[in-house]
Design a protein around this motif. Structure first.
Motif, short mmCIF file in Angstrom:
data_model
loop_
_atom_site.label_atom_id
_atom_site.label_comp_id
_atom_site.label_asym_id
_atom_site.label_seq_id
_atom_site.Cartn_x
_atom_site.Cartn_y
_atom_site.Cartn_z
N ALA A 198 0.83 -1.21 0.00
CA ALA A 198 0.00 0.00 0.00
C ALA A 198 0.86 1.26 0.00
O ALA A 198 0.61 2.21 -0.75
CB ALA A 198 -0.92 0.00 1.22
N VAL A 199 1.91 1.26 0.82
CA VAL A 199 2.84 2.40 0.88
C VAL A 199 3.52 2.59 -0.47
O VAL A 199 3.72 3.72 -0.94
CB VAL A 199 3.89 2.21 2.01
CG1 VAL A 199 5.02 3.22 1.89
CG2 VAL A 199 3.21 2.33 3.37
N GLY A 200 3.85 1.48 -1.12
CA GLY A 200 4.49 1.56 -2.44
C GLY A 200 3.56 2.14 -3.49
O GLY A 200 3.99 2.90 -4.36
N LEU A 201 2.28 1.78 -3.43
CA LEU A 201 1.32 2.25 -4.42
C LEU A 201 0.93 3.70 -4.20
O LEU A 201 0.83 4.48 -5.16
CB LEU A 201 0.06 1.36 -4.41
CG LEU A 201 0.23 -0.06 -4.96
CD1 LEU A 201 -0.97 -0.91 -4.60
CD2 LEU A 201 0.42 -0.02 -6.47
N ASN A 202 0.70 4.07 -2.94
CA ASN A 202 0.29 5.44 -2.65
C ASN A 202 0.63 5.80 -1.20
O ASN A 202 -0.15 5.53 -0.28
CB ASN A 202 -1.21 5.62 -2.89
CG ASN A 202 -1.62 7.09 -2.91
OD1 ASN A 202 -1.06 7.91 -2.19
ND2 ASN A 202 -2.60 7.42 -3.74
N PRO A 203 1.81 6.40 -0.97
CA PRO A 203 2.22 6.70 0.41
C PRO A 203 1.29 7.69 1.11
O PRO A 203 1.07 7.58 2.32
CB PRO A 203 3.63 7.29 0.25
CG PRO A 203 3.77 7.64 -1.20
CD PRO A 203 2.85 6.74 -1.94
N HIS A 204 0.73 8.63 0.36
CA HIS A 204 -0.15 9.64 0.98
C HIS A 204 -1.45 9.01 1.48
O HIS A 204 -1.90 9.29 2.61
CB HIS A 204 -0.45 10.77 -0.01
CG HIS A 204 0.78 11.45 -0.52
ND1 HIS A 204 1.63 12.17 0.31
CD2 HIS A 204 1.33 11.51 -1.76
CE1 HIS A 204 2.64 12.64 -0.39
NE2 HIS A 204 2.48 12.25 -1.66
N ALA A 205 -2.05 8.16 0.66
CA ALA A 205 -3.28 7.47 1.08
C ALA A 205 -2.99 6.53 2.24
O ALA A 205 -3.81 6.40 3.17
CB ALA A 205 -3.86 6.69 -0.10
N SER A 206 -1.83 5.89 2.20
CA SER A 206 -1.45 4.96 3.28
C SER A 206 -1.29 5.70 4.60
O SER A 206 -1.73 5.23 5.65
CB SER A 206 -0.13 4.25 2.93
OG SER A 206 -0.27 3.56 1.72
#
Length: 356
Positions: free
Chosen positions: A224-232
């Motif tokens: 999840a952090v790899g795909l979107n750190p802000h959303a994570s």
């Protein structure tokens, strides 16, 4: 049966296979341009790899470190990081396992596992340095991992010269027999090829990669952090901690690979004039394998066969070893250039859709 057919016609399967075929064809064209016979060259390559038990065993030995470094790079890719530092992590794993292998005198059931774990932890911590610099200071991991590769090379040489290499020698003393992971009886079956337990560890590492990333909460957070750190971060995940963890695990894979090379193949470490190259080859393996654990294993097998078989092409067909790099580079190019490969695959997909 339909399910098997669906797997073999999936884009994720067809694109790498088509890229490999196009790469081999490109290599054949390059050989023809140089006045060599590509059919004879590829036949010599296959003969070199599968012609006798010793060469087949040595091919397996060549494949093993590529699985480890491929997993190292692929794990980082999957978590949104670009780990160019598998080379340095591999070297640090080598020196840590050498230190444990020479310095301790333990029973084999403690010594060998301890040396492998030391290599894995050292490689992981080396990778975590780049992760921490990115998390704490925002430093791009590409820059830090490239720099850490060279630091690892010279640091390992310093440790060797200071503690483990006798005056006037270029390599360390042999590790204790209790630290060796050589597969003695299997090696004898393969005419004394340097086979070792590291190959089994590499396969288990690929299984661990899959289980950790797709079957655990930690793995979900890392992806999840790899795909979107802000959303994570918005979802309550600790982004910085996950960046460090991802680089640690990636470094651990490479470190174990380095440890296995010392404990299973050489049983000593030489002062290195240059980097061994497995870490950089691991980038190619990860790309060919689509950053999946199974893909990395298959990519390492292909890469290992091409690399080890290159000598057969030289002696059997007179083809320079450099031309095998043209083949490998072409495969990587076509894997990266999805659009070109998909252009060639369009007729197959249209036929499949028409069948429905």
């Amino acid at each position: 049966m339909n399910r098997i057919a669906a797997i073999f016609t999936k884009e994720s399967f067809l694109v790498p296979v088509a890229a490999i075929i196009l790469g081999l064809l490109t290599g054949a064209v390059a050989m023809l341009a140089g006045g060599f016979n590509p059919i004879q060259a590829y036949a010599s390559l296959i003969e070199k790899v599968f012609g006798n038990a010793y060469n087949f065993g040595e091919t397996i030995r060549q494949i093993t470190p590529l699985i480890f470094t491929g997993l190292s790079v692929a794990f980082a890719f999957r978590t949104g990081l670009f780990n160019i530092g598998a080379e340095g992590q591999f070297i640090i794993g080598m020196i840590a396992s050498t230190a444990v292998g020479i310095s301790f005198d333990l029973p084999w059931y403690l010594h060998a596992p301890l040396a492998v774990v030391a290599g894995g932890l050292a490689g992981g911590l080396w990778g975590a340095i780049a992760g921490w610099l990115k998390a704490a200071r925002g430093v791009n991991e590409v820059i830090t991992t490239i720099m850490l590769n060279w630091i690892a090379l010279y640091f390992a040489n310093y440790i060797l010269k200071a503690f483990y290499v006798a005056e006037g020698q270029q390599r360390s003393d042999m590790i204790k027999d209790s630290a060796s992971i050589s597969f003695t009886w299997l090696s004898q079956m393969f005419d004394s090829a340097r086979l070792h337990w590291g190959t089994l560890l590499a396969v288990l590492a690929a299984v661990f990669f899959y289980v950790l990333l797709w079957k655990t909460k930690t793995g979900f957070e890392l992806r999840a952090v790899g795909l979107n750190p802000h959303a994570s971060e918005y979802a309550g995940m600790n982004v910085n901690r996950n960046v460090v963890n991802a680089m640690f695990v990636g470094g651990m894979f490479a470190g174990i690979g380095g440890a296995c090379e010392i404990l299973g193949v050489f049983h000593y470490q030489s002062i290195m004039a240059a980097q061994p190259g497995y870490g950089f080859d691991g980038i190619a393996v990860a790309l060919i394998g689509g950053n999946t654990p199974l893909g990395v294993v298959l990519g390492a097998i292909l890469f290992g066969i091409l690399t080890f078989g290159a000598a057969g092409m030289k002696f059997g067909a007179g083809v320079p070893v450099e031309l095998i790099r043209v083949v490998i580079s072409s495969v990587i190019f076509f894997v990266a250039a999805h659009g070109i490969v998909k252009f060639f695959l369009k007729p197959i997909w249209k036929k499949k859709e028409g069948g429905h």
